[in-house]
Motif scaffolding. Structure first.
Motif, PDB file in Angstrom:
ATOM      1  N   VAL A 263       0.841  -1.203   0.000  1.00  0.00           N
ATOM      2  CA  VAL A 263       0.000   0.000   0.000  1.00  0.00           C
ATOM      3  C   VAL A 263       0.871   1.247   0.000  1.00  0.00           C
ATOM      4  O   VAL A 263       0.614   2.214  -0.728  1.00  0.00           O
ATOM      5  N   MET A 264       1.925   1.242   0.818  1.00  0.00           N
ATOM      6  CA  MET A 264       2.849   2.375   0.873  1.00  0.00           C
ATOM      7  C   MET A 264       3.541   2.589  -0.467  1.00  0.00           C
ATOM      8  O   MET A 264       3.702   3.722  -0.929  1.00  0.00           O
ATOM      9  N   PHE A 265       3.933   1.467  -1.101  1.00  0.00           N
ATOM     10  CA  PHE A 265       4.595   1.591  -2.399  1.00  0.00           C
ATOM     11  C   PHE A 265       3.634   2.147  -3.448  1.00  0.00           C
ATOM     12  O   PHE A 265       4.016   2.995  -4.266  1.00  0.00           O
ATOM     13  N   ALA A 266       2.392   1.682  -3.440  1.00  0.00           N
ATOM     14  CA  ALA A 266       1.388   2.195  -4.374  1.00  0.00           C
ATOM     15  C   ALA A 266       1.188   3.697  -4.172  1.00  0.00           C
ATOM     16  O   ALA A 266       1.093   4.462  -5.145  1.00  0.00           O
ATOM     17  N   TYR A 267       1.160   4.119  -2.917  1.00  0.00           N
ATOM     18  CA  TYR A 267       1.020   5.545  -2.594  1.00  0.00           C
ATOM     19  C   TYR A 267       2.208   6.341  -3.139  1.00  0.00           C
ATOM     20  O   TYR A 267       2.039   7.396  -3.757  1.00  0.00           O
ATOM     21  N   VAL A 268       3.410   5.817  -2.919  1.00  0.00           N
ATOM     22  CA  VAL A 268       4.628   6.493  -3.390  1.00  0.00           C
ATOM     23  C   VAL A 268       4.630   6.598  -4.915  1.00  0.00           C
ATOM     24  O   VAL A 268       4.957   7.651  -5.476  1.00  0.00           O
ATOM     25  N   TYR A 269       4.237   5.526  -5.587  1.00  0.00           N
ATOM     26  CA  TYR A 269       4.256   5.509  -7.049  1.00  0.00           C
ATOM     27  C   TYR A 269       3.231   6.491  -7.628  1.00  0.00           C
ATOM     28  O   TYR A 269       3.539   7.240  -8.566  1.00  0.00           O
ATOM     29  N   ILE A 270       2.028   6.491  -7.066  1.00  0.00           N
ATOM     30  CA  ILE A 270       0.986   7.413  -7.540  1.00  0.00           C
ATOM     31  C   ILE A 270       1.405   8.864  -7.266  1.00  0.00           C
ATOM     32  O   ILE A 270       1.198   9.749  -8.104  1.00  0.00           O
ATOM     33  N   LYS A 271       2.009   9.082  -6.115  1.00  0.00           N
ATOM     34  CA  LYS A 271       2.498  10.419  -5.773  1.00  0.00           C
ATOM     35  C   LYS A 271       3.557  10.882  -6.773  1.00  0.00           C
ATOM     36  O   LYS A 271       3.550  12.031  -7.218  1.00  0.00           O
ATOM     37  N   MET A 272       4.451   9.969  -7.150  1.00  0.00           N
ATOM     38  CA  MET A 272       5.488  10.301  -8.118  1.00  0.00           C
ATOM     39  C   MET A 272       4.866  10.635  -9.479  1.00  0.00           C
ATOM     40  O   MET A 272       5.273  11.608 -10.133  1.00  0.00           O
ATOM     41  N   LEU A 273       3.902   9.833  -9.916  1.00  0.00           N
ATOM     42  CA  LEU A 273       3.203  10.113 -11.169  1.00  0.00           C
ATOM     43  C   LEU A 273       2.587  11.510 -11.157  1.00  0.00           C
ATOM     44  O   LEU A 273       2.748  12.285 -12.105  1.00  0.00           O
ATOM     45  N   TYR A 274       1.909  11.812 -10.077  1.00  0.00           N
ATOM     46  CA  TYR A 274       1.218  13.099  -9.948  1.00  0.00           C
ATOM     47  C   TYR A 274       2.196  14.263 -10.030  1.00  0.00           C
ATOM     48  O   TYR A 274       1.998  15.216 -10.795  1.00  0.00           O
ATOM     49  N   PHE A 275       3.285  14.180  -9.272  1.00  0.00           N
ATOM     50  CA  PHE A 275       4.238  15.286  -9.233  1.00  0.00           C
ATOM     51  C   PHE A 275       4.985  15.467 -10.548  1.00  0.00           C
ATOM     52  O   PHE A 275       5.261  16.587 -10.960  1.00  0.00           O
ATOM     53  N   ILE A 276       5.316  14.358 -11.206  1.00  0.00           N
ATOM     54  CA  ILE A 276       6.031  14.481 -12.482  1.00  0.00           C
ATOM     55  C   ILE A 276       5.141  15.135 -13.528  1.00  0.00           C
ATOM     56  O   ILE A 276       5.576  16.046 -14.253  1.00  0.00           O
ATOM     57  N   TYR A 277       3.885  14.720 -13.618  1.00  0.00           N
ATOM     58  CA  TYR A 277       2.981  15.348 -14.582  1.00  0.00           C
ATOM     59  C   TYR A 277       2.701  16.799 -14.213  1.00  0.00           C
ATOM     60  O   TYR A 277       2.587  17.671 -15.076  1.00  0.00           O
ATOM     61  N   LEU A 278       2.623  17.085 -12.909  1.00  0.00           N
ATOM     62  CA  LEU A 278       2.390  18.456 -12.457  1.00  0.00           C
ATOM     63  C   LEU A 278       3.577  19.352 -12.809  1.00  0.00           C
ATOM     64  O   LEU A 278       3.403  20.466 -13.324  1.00  0.00           O
ATOM     65  N   GLU A 279       4.784  18.854 -12.556  1.00  0.00           N
ATOM     66  CA  GLU A 279       5.983  19.658 -12.796  1.00  0.00           C
ATOM     67  C   GLU A 279       6.197  19.944 -14.280  1.00  0.00           C
ATOM     68  O   GLU A 279       6.802  20.954 -14.636  1.00  0.00           O
ATOM     69  N   THR A 280       5.713  19.052 -15.157  1.00  0.00           N
ATOM     70  CA  THR A 280       5.925  19.271 -16.591  1.00  0.00           C
ATOM     71  C   THR A 280       5.092  20.447 -17.117  1.00  0.00           C
ATOM     72  O   THR A 280       5.310  20.892 -18.252  1.00  0.00           O
ATOM     73  N   TRP A 281       4.169  20.948 -16.322  1.00  0.00           N
ATOM     74  CA  TRP A 281       3.412  22.133 -16.715  1.00  0.00           C
ATOM     75  C   TRP A 281       4.272  23.393 -16.614  1.00  0.00           C
ATOM     76  O   TRP A 281       3.969  24.403 -17.231  1.00  0.00           O
ATOM     77  N   PHE A 282       5.342  23.306 -15.819  1.00  0.00           N
ATOM     78  CA  PHE A 282       6.210  24.461 -15.630  1.00  0.00           C
ATOM     79  C   PHE A 282       7.362  24.415 -16.628  1.00  0.00           C
ATOM     80  O   PHE A 282       7.957  23.371 -16.850  1.00  0.00           O
ATOM     81  N   GLN A 283       7.669  25.526 -17.216  1.00  0.00           N
ATOM     82  CA  GLN A 283       8.769  25.599 -18.173  1.00  0.00           C
ATOM     83  C   GLN A 283      10.091  25.740 -17.418  1.00  0.00           C
ATOM     84  O   GLN A 283      10.252  26.629 -16.581  1.00  0.00           O
ATOM     85  N   ILE A 284      11.026  24.830 -17.697  1.00  0.00           N
ATOM     86  CA  ILE A 284      12.330  24.857 -17.049  1.00  0.00           C
ATOM     87  C   ILE A 284      13.283  25.663 -17.924  1.00  0.00           C
ATOM     88  O   ILE A 284      13.552  25.298 -19.066  1.00  0.00           O
ATOM     89  N   VAL A 285      13.795  26.762 -17.380  1.00  0.00           N
ATOM     90  CA  VAL A 285      14.621  27.672 -18.177  1.00  0.00           C
ATOM     91  C   VAL A 285      16.119  27.474 -17.945  1.00  0.00           C
ATOM     92  O   VAL A 285      16.923  27.834 -18.789  1.00  0.00           O
ATOM     93  N   ASP A 286      16.492  26.907 -16.798  1.00  0.00           N
ATOM     94  CA  ASP A 286      17.916  26.684 -16.524  1.00  0.00           C
ATOM     95  C   ASP A 286      18.074  25.535 -15.537  1.00  0.00           C
ATOM     96  O   ASP A 286      17.087  24.985 -15.035  1.00  0.00           O
ATOM     97  N   ASP A 287      19.326  25.173 -15.251  1.00  0.00           N
ATOM     98  CA  ASP A 287      19.563  24.018 -14.386  1.00  0.00           C
ATOM     99  C   ASP A 287      19.177  24.287 -12.941  1.00  0.00           C
ATOM    100  O   ASP A 287      18.789  23.356 -12.228  1.00  0.00           O
ATOM    101  N   ASN A 288      19.260  25.523 -12.495  1.00  0.00           N
ATOM    102  CA  ASN A 288      18.846  25.835 -11.124  1.00  0.00           C
ATOM    103  C   ASN A 288      17.364  25.534 -10.931  1.00  0.00           C
ATOM    104  O   ASN A 288      16.951  24.994  -9.895  1.00  0.00           O
ATOM    105  N   GLN A 289      16.579  25.863 -11.937  1.00  0.00           N
ATOM    106  CA  GLN A 289      15.144  25.582 -11.869  1.00  0.00           C
ATOM    107  C   GLN A 289      14.892  24.076 -11.970  1.00  0.00           C
ATOM    108  O   GLN A 289      14.054  23.528 -11.246  1.00  0.00           O
ATOM    109  N   ARG A 290      15.621  23.417 -12.877  1.00  0.00           N
ATOM    110  CA  ARG A 290      15.487  21.956 -13.010  1.00  0.00           C
ATOM    111  C   ARG A 290      15.838  21.266 -11.693  1.00  0.00           C
ATOM    112  O   ARG A 290      15.149  20.336 -11.265  1.00  0.00           O
TER     113      ARG A 290
END
Length: 264
Positions: A12-39
């Motif tokens: 259950v904990m692993f499923a939570y971690v995996y879903i959380k990772m999916l959510y954050f990665i898709y959320l972060e891709t909405w933001f434009q990364i302009v340099d390595d500090n932002q990345r």
């Protein structure tokens, strides 16, 4: 009964971690990364807490023989490729050694993978082994890593394919035959520099786990599952790269055999 309850809790904990990772990665891709500090900020925001939670799931079940540290501006870590889960176990290795997510990249395929995996590779600026000009791709990405104001760690699986997805029996008893091209290019770039080689061994009740077992993830969550992470330091050869890599994988196979013998 107690072990089953713990196993369910871990799953259950692993499923939570995996879903959380999916959510954050898709959320972060909405933001434009302009340099390595932002990345850097984006990657650490996505992964650091996930690494911590993965470490809590596996706790003392991961047996690491030695710590790792930066060997060069870019330190390569090669691992025998057993299962899709391999990289997550490496995240725990990095976490335990105080290495932050922004420092991690990889040499990976961009072909026949999910959109989620592509987003993951893009945000870590992974080397694309399917690039038309692989040598140029490697050179350009390594130059980018070296321009950072911090050291980087590059994950590599020289076998290319996992035992899980391989349609043939392992070339050696416990690993597939390594592919030479990437190693030759890396050896030319990092001639005589140190890198890490890791022997990864999944065991359940002191026996080697079968990567093709349909219950692999379920068994991975059991308290009787231990994962052995055998770290050793190597040095890129100045010549005879193919012979060196063949010998490295023969030694990997023998190391895995020795780990399993000690469990009997």
């Amino acid at each position: 009964m107690y072990n089953t309850i713990i196993q369910i809790y871990h799953l259950v904990m692993f499923a939570y971690v995996y879903i959380k990772m999916l959510y954050f990665i898709y959320l972060e891709t909405w933001f434009q990364i302009v340099d390595d500090n932002q990345r850097k900020k984006h990657v650490n925001r996505i992964y650091y807490n996930i690494w911590e939670q993965l470490d809590n799931i596996f706790k003392n079940r991961i047996k690491i023989n030695k710590n790792i540290e930066s060997k060069n501006k870019v330190t390569l870590i090669n691992v025998n490729h057993v299962h899709n889960f391999d990289t997550m176990l490496l995240w725990i290795l990095f976490y335990k050694n105080g290495i932050h997510p922004n420092a991690i990249t990889s040499i990976s395929t961009y072909n026949n993978i999910s959109n989620f995996d592509k987003k993951t590779l893009e945000i870590i600026e992974a080397i694309n082994i399917n690039a038309k000009n692989l040598q140029s791709e490697i050179e350009n990405k390594i130059n980018k890593y070296q321009a950072r104001n911090y050291d980087s760690f590059m994950i590599s699986y020289f076998e290319g394919i996992t035992l899980l997805h391989s349609k043939q029996r392992p070339y050696y008893e416990y690993t597939n035959k390594p592919k030479y091209l990437v190693f030759e290019v890396m050896s030319n770039r990092f001639k005589n520099k140190e890198f890490y080689d890791v022997d990864l061994v999944y065991t359940y009740k002191n026996k080697l786990m079968n990567a093709k077992d349909p219950y692999f993830i379920w068994k991975l969550m059991h308290p009787s599952c231990n994962i052995y992470v055998n770290v050793k330091t190597c040095r890129f050869p100045e010549k005879n790269e193919k012979e060196f890599l063949d010998d490295l994988y023969k030694r990997k196979n023998e190391n895995i055999k020795q780990i399993l013998r000690k469990l009997v």
